[in-house]
Design a protein around this motif. Structure first.
Motif, short mmCIF file in Angstrom:
data_model
loop_
_atom_site.label_atom_id
_atom_site.label_comp_id
_atom_site.label_asym_id
_atom_site.label_seq_id
_atom_site.Cartn_x
_atom_site.Cartn_y
_atom_site.Cartn_z
N PRO A 122 0.85 -1.20 0.00
CA PRO A 122 0.00 0.00 0.00
C PRO A 122 0.89 1.25 0.00
O PRO A 122 2.10 1.13 0.17
CB PRO A 122 -0.78 -0.11 1.31
CG PRO A 122 -0.01 -1.06 2.16
CD PRO A 122 0.71 -1.99 1.23
N TYR A 123 0.30 2.37 -0.15
CA TYR A 123 0.98 3.68 -0.18
C TYR A 123 1.66 3.95 -1.52
O TYR A 123 2.01 5.07 -1.82
CB TYR A 123 2.04 3.86 0.93
CG TYR A 123 1.65 3.28 2.26
CD1 TYR A 123 0.55 3.79 2.95
CD2 TYR A 123 2.36 2.23 2.82
CE1 TYR A 123 0.17 3.25 4.17
CE2 TYR A 123 2.01 1.69 4.04
CZ TYR A 123 0.90 2.19 4.71
OH TYR A 123 0.53 1.66 5.90
N VAL A 124 1.89 2.89 -2.33
CA VAL A 124 2.61 3.13 -3.58
C VAL A 124 1.63 3.66 -4.62
O VAL A 124 0.62 3.03 -4.91
CB VAL A 124 3.28 1.84 -4.09
CG1 VAL A 124 3.94 2.08 -5.44
CG2 VAL A 124 4.29 1.35 -3.08
N LYS A 125 1.95 4.82 -5.15
CA LYS A 125 1.07 5.40 -6.16
C LYS A 125 1.56 5.01 -7.55
O LYS A 125 0.79 4.66 -8.43
CB LYS A 125 1.05 6.93 -6.01
CG LYS A 125 0.02 7.62 -6.87
CD LYS A 125 -0.03 9.10 -6.57
CE LYS A 125 1.18 9.79 -7.19
NZ LYS A 125 1.24 11.22 -6.85
N ASP A 126 2.87 5.07 -7.70
CA ASP A 126 3.47 4.78 -9.00
C ASP A 126 4.90 4.31 -8.76
O ASP A 126 5.44 4.53 -7.67
CB ASP A 126 3.45 6.04 -9.87
CG ASP A 126 3.51 5.68 -11.35
OD1 ASP A 126 3.64 4.48 -11.67
OD2 ASP A 126 3.42 6.61 -12.16
N TRP A 184 6.86 6.28 -6.07
CA TRP A 184 6.16 7.51 -5.68
C TRP A 184 5.04 7.14 -4.73
O TRP A 184 4.20 6.29 -5.08
CB TRP A 184 5.58 8.22 -6.90
CG TRP A 184 6.65 8.86 -7.75
CD1 TRP A 184 7.18 10.08 -7.57
CD2 TRP A 184 7.29 8.30 -8.91
NE1 TRP A 184 8.15 10.33 -8.53
CE2 TRP A 184 8.22 9.26 -9.37
CE3 TRP A 184 7.19 7.08 -9.58
CZ2 TRP A 184 9.04 9.04 -10.49
CZ3 TRP A 184 7.99 6.87 -10.69
CH2 TRP A 184 8.92 7.85 -11.13
N VAL A 185 5.04 7.71 -3.54
CA VAL A 185 3.99 7.38 -2.58
C VAL A 185 2.80 8.33 -2.78
O VAL A 185 2.91 9.33 -3.47
CB VAL A 185 4.49 7.45 -1.12
CG1 VAL A 185 5.47 6.33 -0.85
CG2 VAL A 185 5.09 8.81 -0.83
N VAL A 224 5.48 8.39 3.24
CA VAL A 224 6.89 8.04 3.05
C VAL A 224 7.38 7.12 4.16
O VAL A 224 7.92 6.05 3.91
CB VAL A 224 7.76 9.33 2.98
CG1 VAL A 224 9.23 8.97 3.03
CG2 VAL A 224 7.45 10.11 1.72
N SER A 225 7.13 7.54 5.40
CA SER A 225 7.63 6.71 6.50
C SER A 225 6.80 5.43 6.67
O SER A 225 7.33 4.39 7.06
CB SER A 225 7.67 7.52 7.80
OG SER A 225 6.45 8.17 7.99
N LEU A 226 5.50 5.52 6.33
CA LEU A 226 4.66 4.32 6.41
C LEU A 226 5.14 3.26 5.42
O LEU A 226 5.24 2.08 5.73
CB LEU A 226 3.19 4.68 6.11
CG LEU A 226 2.52 5.59 7.15
CD1 LEU A 226 1.13 6.01 6.67
CD2 LEU A 226 2.43 4.86 8.49
N PHE A 227 5.48 3.74 4.23
CA PHE A 227 5.98 2.83 3.20
C PHE A 227 7.28 2.18 3.66
O PHE A 227 7.49 0.98 3.54
CB PHE A 227 6.20 3.61 1.90
CG PHE A 227 6.94 2.83 0.85
CD1 PHE A 227 6.31 1.84 0.12
CD2 PHE A 227 8.28 3.07 0.61
CE1 PHE A 227 7.00 1.10 -0.83
CE2 PHE A 227 8.98 2.34 -0.34
CZ PHE A 227 8.32 1.36 -1.06
N LYS A 228 8.13 3.00 4.24
CA LYS A 228 9.42 2.51 4.71
C LYS A 228 9.21 1.41 5.76
O LYS A 228 9.85 0.35 5.71
CB LYS A 228 10.19 3.68 5.32
CG LYS A 228 11.69 3.45 5.32
CD LYS A 228 12.44 4.67 5.77
CE LYS A 228 13.88 4.28 6.08
NZ LYS A 228 14.67 5.40 6.51
N ASP A 229 8.31 1.67 6.70
CA ASP A 229 8.00 0.67 7.74
C ASP A 229 7.48 -0.62 7.12
O ASP A 229 7.86 -1.72 7.51
CB ASP A 229 6.94 1.21 8.71
CG ASP A 229 7.52 2.30 9.60
OD1 ASP A 229 8.76 2.44 9.62
OD2 ASP A 229 6.72 3.01 10.25
#
Ligand SMILES: Nc1ncnc2c1ncn2[C@@H]1O[C@H](COP(=O)(O)OP(=O)(O)OP(=O)(O)O)[C@@H](O)[C@H]1O
Ligand SMILES: [Mg+2]
Lengths: 387, 230
Positions: A91-95, A212-213, A219-224
């Motif tokens: 999730p969080y990934v837009k592109d 691209w989030v 950004v930090s959610l994606f990293k986690d």
């Protein structure tokens, strides 16, 4: 009327007051101009990076260690396709854009040259870059960067040979500023399919992924999420937030800017000393008057306030003129060093002007305080008898 | 009659180098309400110092100064300032006007310091300048006025807050006979209105205006018809 009294006292010693004001003007101007210039330098520098704050780069967790004189490596040099798919499905990934890159030699006509070759999807190229000439197409053709085309006199339709594979140039990209992800200026961009064909890397993974989030806080959610899934058992990939890099640059700039402003502040210090001197002379000359004021009923605090008011008037006049002139100063330095003043008119500039004014006022008040205090401590009869 | 100023064994000592100078040396006297008192003495006899002590411009080294029955030794600087502002008017030999202010503004100043509203200040300042006969000079700076006119502005300023006591230190010392007379008549007029006047001079002609003349020498009273000398 207190104001009039203060103002007329300043006018009485017009030249002296003017010199004090000039001191403050120079000090405020120096501080504010340097602040403005540093801010503009930063804006100018950062503007060469694209708007990258929602961009995250994912690299393979590849490490080189020096041990016992030997170089040992751990981790992998690329992100395998399964892992890559897992990452971009989070999730969080837009592109996203899968990228393979390598540095190699290429040939155009008789000229052999070193270039970076990027393999990526046509859609990703279109998202990131604009064509200066030609149309962005990557099937059986390539796109070249502005500097490379310029250096080798490449045109749309020219042929570039990489590893024995000839590719037609379909487009030349616009020049871009420095980037953290793909630097196309001196590069050849091909499709992933062509890349694998040229370098025989069909079974290898990607060198990095641009993600691209959806929004900044992702950004930090994606990293986690990456740490909890892909990196759960072994550290396969490393996530770089470009936001953090930009933040670091920002920090560095503001540190340098503070430092330069502090140096400019020395001129304010000098102005402060001159105000101290001028006001001390003034209290000495007006000792008798101070005695008279006290005799007819002025409190010590009234005398103190009256002299502070004089300092304040000098400070306000000097600071306002200094702040306005700092705009001109900022313009001059901008033109001299950045060759452009397009960032001059901004809220930051106003901020530094206000800051300069604040320090100008602070300086006059601080240096005006001692003479004012001294004046207020005079004994009325002694002051009256002073010759 | 009540005493508006009372001095009880007042001393003022100045130290120059290691030497002690008694500018005022054990003076006891009282000034009655509405009185016109003159202090006479040679130069350096301590007249100015004595007048300053009466006007709370300075504190005595020892002894007591009572204004309206209030012992001033227990008062703070701020309270002494209040007394000077509200109860006492000073007139000096050198006029001591504020050079940056006009005649009118000089008269306004004590009222400004007291916090009198602007309209009232202006009305009173104009009234006083009229009484002093210099209303025409209201907007002139002190440097544009003759000595006599400056002294009249100074008297107007001294009267601004309607004080009980007018302390004058050789008010005619720098003036020619004619302007001196004008100034003395104005002071006398105020005394007739009920203002207590203490005036320092060494001119016997000026002393004639007073009801009572106190003579001092070397900081001591040598003649005072108002009190019996022991
Ligand atoms: N601040 C001072 N420090 C030292 N001595 C002082 C000080 N002020 C006054 N004196 C001395 O005290 C004495 C009295 O001075 P004061 O000014 O009261 O005399 P005066 O009678 O007013 O004289 P004049 O007629 O000259 O005005 C003088 O001897 C003077 O030198
Ligand atoms: Mg004297």
């Amino acid at each position: 009327m207190y104001f009039q009294l203060a103002f007329r006292n300043l006018r009485r010693n017009g030249v002296r007051s003017a010199l004090a004001v000039i001191g403050i003007v120079i000090g405020v101007m120096a501080v504010a101009s340097i602040g403005i210039f540093s801010a503009n330098l930063k804006t100018s520098f950062l503007s060469s990076f694209q708007n990258v704050t929602d961009e995250v780069l994912v690299y393979p967790a590849y490490n080189a260690h020096f041990r016992h004189g030997l170089v040992t490596t751990s981790g992998v040099m690329y992100i395998d396709k399964r892992t890559a798919e897992r990452i971009v499905r989070l999730p969080y990934v837009k592109d996203y854009a899968f990228v393979k890159d390598t540095f190699t030699t290429a040939r155009h006509r008789e000229e052999v040259f070193g270039v970076t070759v990027y393999g990526m999807d046509e859609s990703a190229v279109k998202k990131l870059f604009k064509a200066e000439k030609g149309i962005l197409r990557l099937s059986d053709s390539c796109v070249v960067g502005y500097d490379l085309a310029d250096r080798l006199d490449l045109r749309v339709g020219s042929r570039v040979e990489i590893n024995g594979h000839k590719l037609r140039v379909s487009a030349i990209l616009k020049e871009t500023g420095a980037r953290f992800d793909v630097n196309p200026n001196n590069a050849v961009l091909v499709s992933l399919r062509d890349y694998d064909r040229i370098f025989n890397t069909k079974n290898e993974g990607y060198n990095f992924i641009v993600v691209w989030v959806k929004s900044l806080k992702d950004v930090s959610l994606f990293k986690d999420a990456v740490e909890k899934t892909v990196n759960a058992r072994e550290k396969k990939v490393e996530v770089f937030e470009l936001k953090i890099i930009i933040d670091q640059i920002n920090k560095g700039f503001s540190f340098v800017s503070r430092f330069l402003m502090a140096i400019a502040g020395i001129s304010l210090l000098v102005a402060g000393v001159s105000i101290l001197n001028i006001m001390l002379m003034s209290t000495l000359e007006r000792t008798k008057e101070i005695g008279v004021m006290m005799a007819i009923g002025a409190y010590r605090t009234t005398i103190l306030k009256l002299f502070l008011l004089e300092a304040l008037i000098l400070g306000i006049i000097g600071s306002v003129i200094g702040a306005v002139l700092s705009l001109a100063g900022g313009y001059a330095v901008d033109m001299m060093i950045l060759h452009s003043a397009k960032y001059l008119l901004s809220l930051t500039t106003l901020g530094y002007m206000l800051e300069g004014m604040f320090f100008g006022l602070l300086t006059t008040l601080i240096s005006g305080f001692y003479p004012a205090w001294k004046a207020s401590r005079l004994e009325p009869l002694e002051a009256l008898r002073y010759e | 009659m009540r005493a508006v100023i009372e001095l009880v064994n007042v001393r003022k000592v100045y130290r120059i180098g290691g030497e002690e100078v008694y500018a005022v040396n054990g003076v006891s006297m009282s000034v009655r309400k509405g009185e016109f008192l003159c202090i006479m003495g040679a130069s350096g006899s301590g007249k100015t110092t004595l007048l300053s002590l009466m006007g709370c411009l300075d504190r005595p080294t020892s002894g007591k100064v009572l204004i309206d029955g209030i012992d001033t030794s227990s008062l703070s600087d701020r309270e002494l300032t209040d007394i000077r502002r509200d109860k006492i008017g000073f007139v000096f030999q050198q006029y001591h006007l504020i050079p940056t202010l006009t005649a009118f503004e000089n008269v306004e100043l004590p009222m400004l310091l007291k916090g009198v509203p602007k309209a009232e200040r202006e009305r009173r300042a104009m009234e006083l300048l009229e009484i002093m006969g210099i209303a025409k000079a209201a907007n002139r700076k002190p440097s544009e006025l003759s000595g006599g006119m400056q002294q009249r502005v100074a008297i107007a300023r001294a009267l601004a807050n309607d004080p009980e006591i007018l302390l004058c230190d050789e008010p005619t010392g720098n003036l020619d006979t004619k302007s001196g007379e004008v100034v003395m008549n104005l002071i006398e007029e105020q005394n007739e209105r009920g203002v207590t006047v203490v005036l320092v001079t060494h001119d016997p002609d000026i002393a004639k205006y007073a009801e009572r003349v106190v003579r001092i020498r070397d900081g001591k009273i040598v003649e005072d018809p108002g009190i019996k000398l022991g």
